[in-house]
Scaffold this motif. Structure first.
Motif, mmCIF file in Angstrom:
data_model
loop_
_atom_site.group_PDB
_atom_site.id
_atom_site.type_symbol
_atom_site.label_atom_id
_atom_site.label_comp_id
_atom_site.label_asym_id
_atom_site.label_seq_id
_atom_site.Cartn_x
_atom_site.Cartn_y
_atom_site.Cartn_z
ATOM 1 N N GLU A 174 0.845 -1.194 0.000
ATOM 2 C CA GLU A 174 0.000 0.000 0.000
ATOM 3 C C GLU A 174 0.885 1.250 0.000
ATOM 4 O O GLU A 174 1.753 1.407 0.857
ATOM 5 C CB GLU A 174 -0.908 -0.004 1.222
ATOM 6 N N GLN B 70 -3.332 0.154 -3.539
ATOM 7 C CA GLN B 70 -2.765 -1.158 -3.233
ATOM 8 C C GLN B 70 -2.334 -1.868 -4.507
ATOM 9 O O GLN B 70 -3.006 -1.779 -5.537
ATOM 10 C CB GLN B 70 -3.789 -2.020 -2.499
ATOM 11 N N ALA C 181 2.162 -0.413 -6.447
ATOM 12 C CA ALA C 181 1.363 0.428 -5.555
ATOM 13 C C ALA C 181 1.668 1.901 -5.778
ATOM 14 O O ALA C 181 0.753 2.745 -5.790
ATOM 15 C CB ALA C 181 1.631 0.038 -4.103
#
Length: 526
Positions: free
Chosen positions: A49, A146, A153
């Motif tokens: 993330e 994500q 990411a």
């Protein structure tokens, strides 16, 4: 004498005992769930993330076009999150992903399909926006994206920020472009009117003045178009994440394991509260008969069997060859092993005991064929004669018994084919069983009759009429209280004198209670 019901109050000690009995299943459930979650999440691909910030400052848009900078109006809190999941921003993001040069073709296709699926389901999770705006409209938005790798990411976060900024800029320029179109249309109309040949000097001067004013406005609008900006501004690009946010196999497994432990404990507590099976001597005392003791079902001469001997002696007063029926409410409650344990305990005090196997053939009592061939036989009466119960009933004057150990003799029932419920009561010698027991046990201090179960074979009630009393074995946790109560009620109605109850515990060698029966069957098979 028979009480109706044990107390309904659930004591803490009883609840704790129930949890201890089920502790293995509770732990196995928690460990099983935790292990399953650990293996499941360990097999899942990692998810990284990346996070970036978008700042905003509240501005006031002027109605005139005399300013050199045009800024978009702030949106209400929550509107930007809706815009991120709307068709404009999501459509632009999907288009940007399809053309992203930094992503492999396979990942571009997978991300495109995933974003389209989330958009159609109205559950966008790959890209999210968190608002941190104060009541004055100032603050930041945290944009997270994500991906399967840190680089993916970061790229997805950049593309999402680009789609949002383009949407915000298009929203700011929408009003200015509309004004430019109107001014251009007005200039075209003024130019058309100036081309008329019938204009007066006054009208021509007015139109020229209007044309000059509109051109100045058009010029100013062009300048403002260069200064258009949205109310969002990128603070800093995202930093490549170092660790995946999911899966976290160990953390999730521990969490699920704790939840499984709590759930298993609650379920075990509920089962304990709802359990009405016989668990301890207190439950048996509620039935109204004496409790002679508590003994293991597969161990003789140990622990509570001594209390059974003492309490039984107190009930009888003296050992004088009394025939005692040892039975239970149903099979597999340890009555046969209790018979053997009682005989061994009494023999250890110097008494002679005769066991008559009058119920179904028992693995604990009946000797094997090899042992029968090499066994020592003791003459009970007459010369030679019968060596099993059914033959002894046909020839009661000549009976022999097998010497199991010093002081303990056994008259076995016979083969499995003889185990027919009610057969003993239909035999021609049924009415004389009391005299036969006394005759065969004349050289013994006590005769123990291992009888059938009270609820499955009427022979047990018939035998009760020919003995001094009955000892009823009750297996711990096997049958419900009402079932034992029903068996004792039948015995009471038939006139059977119940000397007392013995709580037999399951074998202690198997650590999980549910596997004890299976382990016993395996041992017998071997």
């Amino acid at each position: 004498m028979l009480n109706t019901q044990p107390g309904d109050e659930i004591e803490f000690a009883a609840l704790w005992a129930g949890l201890r009995r089920q502790r293995h299943w509770i732990l196995l459930t928690a460990l099983g769930l935790g292990l399953a979650v650990f293996l499941w999440f360990s097999a899942q691909p990692p998810v990284y993330e990346a996070t970036s910030s978008l700042s905003t400052t509240a501005v006031v848009s002027l109605a005139t076009v005399r300013e050199t900078v045009v800024t978009a109006l702030p949106v209400p809190d929550g509107a930007l999150q809706d815009a991120l999941q709307g068709p404009v921003v999501m459509g632009r993001l999907i288009a940007l992903v399809q053309g992203a040069a930094g992503l492999p073709a396979t990942r571009r296709a997978a991300l495109t399909a995933h974003l389209q699926r989330e958009f159609q389901q109205q559950r966008v999770r790959t890209v999210q926006l968190e608002s941190r705006i104060d009541p004055g409209g100032n603050g930041i938005y945290l944009l997270t994206a994500q991906g399967r790798s840190p680089g993916e990411a970061v790229i997805l976060n950049d593309l999402a920020a680009q789609a949002l900024l383009e949407w915000d800029l298009a929203r700011a320029s929408a009003g200015l472009l509309d004004t430019q179109r109107r001014v251009t249309a007005q200039l075209a109309e003024v130019s058309r009117q100036l081309g008329r040949a019938d204009l007066s000097v006054t009208d021509q001067q007015a139109l020229l003045a209007s044309q000059g004013s509109l051109r100045r406005i058009q010029t100013q609008l062009g300048v403002q178009a260069l200064g258009i900006r949205g109310f969002l501004e990128r603070v800093a690009p995202p930093t490549p994440p170092q660790e995946p946010v999911s899966p976290r196999p160990l953390r999730d497994a521990l969490l699920v394991g704790v939840l499984g432990l709590v759930f298993g404990t609650g379920l075990a507590a509920l089962r304990t509260v709802a359990d009405r099976s016989v668990r301890d001597e207190d439950t048996l005392l509620a039935l109204g008969w004496p409790v002679l003791g508590t003994v293991p079902a597969d161990q003789r001469g140990q622990g509570g069997i001594g209390f059974v001997r003492v309490n039984l002696g107190a009930q009888l007063g003296r050992w004088a060859g009394h025939p005692i029926l040892v039975t239970s409410s149903r099979e597999s409650e340890g009555a046969d092993q209790l018979t053997l344990s009682m005989a061994a305990e009494l023999a250890s005090t110097g008494l002679r005991v005769l066991i008559i196997e009058a119920g179904p053939r028992s693995a604990a009592l009946s000797p094997t064929a090899g042992r029968l061939a090499s066994a020592s036989w003791r003459q009970l009466c007459g010369v030679g004669g019968a060596r099993i119960l059914w033959e002894a009933l046909d020839d009661p004057g000549n009976v022999q018994a097998l010497e199991l150990q010093p002081g303990v003799d056994l008259l076995p029932s016979g083969s499995d084919s003889d185990d027919v419920p009610g057969r003993l009561g239909r035999h021609r010698q049924a009415a004389a069983l009391g005299d036969l027991f006394a005759r065969w046990g004349a050289g013994h201090d006590l005769v123990l009759i291992s009888g059938p179960a009270l609820l499955t074979d009427a022979d047990s009630l018939m035998l009760g009429a020919h003995v001094a009393g009955a000892v009823v074995a009750v297996r711990e946790g096997r049958f419900r209280f009402k079932l034992v109560q029903q068996a004792l009620r039948r015995a009471e109605n038939a006139g059977v004198h119940v000397l007392g109850l013995v709580l037999t515990k399951p074998p202690a060698g198997t650590w999980i209670p549910g596997l004890r029966a299976a382990a016993g069957s395996m041992r017998q098979g071997l």
